[in-house]
Structures are given as C-alpha cells and as structure tokens.
Design an enzyme around this catalytic site. Structure first.
Site, mmCIF file in Angstrom:
data_model
loop_
_atom_site.group_PDB
_atom_site.id
_atom_site.type_symbol
_atom_site.label_atom_id
_atom_site.label_comp_id
_atom_site.label_asym_id
_atom_site.label_seq_id
_atom_site.Cartn_x
_atom_site.Cartn_y
_atom_site.Cartn_z
ATOM 1 N N GLY B 7 18.962 5.576 25.135
ATOM 2 C CA GLY B 7 17.900 6.358 24.519
ATOM 3 C C GLY B 7 18.240 6.734 23.091
ATOM 4 C CG HIS B 8 15.176 7.502 20.634
ATOM 5 N ND1 HIS B 8 14.528 7.081 21.772
ATOM 6 C CD2 HIS B 8 14.656 6.781 19.615
ATOM 7 C CE1 HIS B 8 13.642 6.154 21.444
ATOM 8 N NE2 HIS B 8 13.695 5.949 20.153
ATOM 9 N N GLY B 9 19.447 9.041 19.941
ATOM 10 C CA GLY B 9 20.376 10.105 19.562
ATOM 11 C C GLY B 9 21.337 10.475 20.677
ATOM 12 C CG ASP B 65 14.818 7.577 25.146
ATOM 13 O OD1 ASP B 65 14.463 6.372 25.063
ATOM 14 O OD2 ASP B 65 15.213 8.233 24.168
#
Lengths: 154, 135
Positions: B7-9, B65
C-alpha cells in the site's frame, strides 16, 4: 477532441488522484501517450480497472496520439493526456499538438534522477526538456492534485 | 502461505505492526509500502525481493490498500494462480487472513473467505450501539 490537461505522471492512472483531475476538467476520456503501454494490453487493462467508471481510457503510441489530437482538434470532446516522462509531451509538441499548459504531477526517483520539487524527481536531461517546453510558450506547472498551489517552472 | 501487505506510505508497516500487537509475531508476512518519491519500477522491484525471500514455491496472498492505486496496479503483474490479490485491506481483513491461512486448502480459497468475511468489517458502530440501547 481537445486536451484540457496534459499531465506527466509515471503512475499514470491511480485511483483518487485521477478522479480529482477528471472532476475539475470535466473530461470523460483519458489518452495515455506512451509507446510501451500502447503495445501492452495487460498494462492497459490494469489502468482501465484503475479509472473511475464511465471514463474511456485509450493507450496510443506518441505518434498515434499526436495524430488523434491534431486530426480531431476541432471537436469539443475534453480529453486528458497522460505521459510518463517529459519526453512524450515534447514529442507531442514537435508533432503539432497544441496545448498551453503542461502539468507535472508525479515522477518517481530512480538512478539518474534527483529530487526536484516535493516528491517529483527529474534527471538533468528531463529538466532541460521541460525548460525547452517552457520556452515554447507552454506553462510548465508542478502540481500533484488539483487542490495544490501550482509551482511554475521559469 | 505467504501474506504480502502492500500500500501507500507507512500503511503496510502500520498494519503489520497492529497485527503483530494482536496476534504476536507471525512468520511469512511481509509489508512493503510505496515511498513518497518512489517510481513504480523501484517499488515493484522491492516487492519482488520480498517475495524472493519467502521462497518461490509458496502460495501468496497480496493484500493491497486501494483498488486502482499504484501498489495495486503494479502488483497486477505479479499475480498468478499461486499468487492472488485482494484490494481494500483493513486490519480486520489482515487478521482474518493471518488466522485463516492455516485451514485454507489453497490461496484461492483463502482469498474468497477473507473477502467474504471482510464485507462486514465496516459498520456504523454508533447506530448498532443505539439499537442495542433502545432495546
């Protein structure tokens, strides 16, 4: 067909970000101008799945994108043009496509590139291409999402 | 079966940390978050490395995500009958995946179960509470 947004983003279509730009521009169509994606059905399929419903997504080689955008330039259909690097918009200009603004929204880091503005990384060559584009009367703005304040390249 | 959280970050690492807090340290679960300045190519390379360290023979369930986000789009290339992907992971989904993988006969079966159970994981808790109190 007229480009309401020409954007550089190496992630091309990614969820909510594209939804934002579609909303502010009113475009219902996205043309990806990229020689690799144009020949890769699988990539295009994944990108279509990432686009909001009701949006048409096409992937064309840069040459074909230029043809499509210049031949139908009288039409009123709003279209977003997406490219992965500064090279493709430069070629579109060379091939006679007209746009007065180039949006730089995302270029990831990799060897040869250095951080340039916020999360956007560019190589020396890419910076000089963008500068050349700017000298041809195209405003080059760095702006990731529509709500951002744009930063303009001189 | 391997579980890969993408997912992101910091979200994947955060999910992994929350899962570990609840279930304790688990083997064969990895998390790879897309970094702010990272190109899709560099990201997929890190995911591939994480996969390699788990062994090629293993079945893998990717939990990403957001459908249509970059982690989802790039992992599409890594999907195969032995490597399936679910989009929309939250903590209940991850917990379900970790706790059900022992019983599942295949990654496909695990994916189906996790998606099915995950549907009920987002609820209007206030409304449920109000309904309870009203009785």
């Amino acid at each position: 067909m007229r480009p309401v947004l020409v954007r550089i983003d190496d992630r091309l279509i990614h969820g909510q970000v594209m939804t934002g730009w579609l909303k502010v521009t009113g475009a219902k169509k996205i043309i990806i101008a990229d020689d690799f994606v144009a020949k890769d059905k699988f990539s295009l399929q994944v990108l279509k799945m990432a686009a909001p419903s009701g949006i048409t997504v096409e992937a064309l080689t840069v040459d074909d994108a230029a043809k499509a955008l210049t031949e139908n330039s009288s039409g009123d259909e709003k279209v977003i043009v997406l490219c992965k690097t500064p090279r493709e918009p430069k070629r579109l200009l060379d091939l006679g496509v007209q746009f007065d603004k180039l949006n730089v929204g995302g270029v990831g880091s990799k060897p040869g590139r250095k951080p340039f503005y916020r999360n956007i990384s560019l190589s020396e060559e890419e910076i000089s291409i963008l500068k050349e584009i700017a000298t041809r009367g195209v405003k080059v703005e760095f702006r990731i999402v529509p709500d951002d304040k744009p930063f303009f390249l001189e | 079966m391997v579980i890969g959280i993408l997912g992101h970050g910091d979200l994947p690492d955060g999910l992994l940390s929350a899962m570990t807090l609840i279930c304790g340290e688990q083997e064969k679960v990895f998390a790879v978050g897309l970094r702010p300045e990272e190109s899709p190519e560099a990201y997929v390379e890190r995911v591939t490395q994480a996969l390699r360290s788990c062994g090629e023979e293993e079945e893998v369930l990717f939990l990403v995500d957001v459908k249509g986000g970059t982690p989802c789009n790039v992992v599409a290339r890594l999907i195969s009958p032995k490597r399936r992907c679910i989009a929309g992971v939250n903590l209940p989904v991850l917990l379900q995946a970790v706790m059900s993988r022992g019983e599942a006969r295949s990654v496909k079966e695990l994916a189906a179960k996790v998606v099915d159970d995950g549907q009920g994981s987002i609820v209007d808790f206030s409304a449920e509470l109000e309904a309870m109190m009203g009785n």
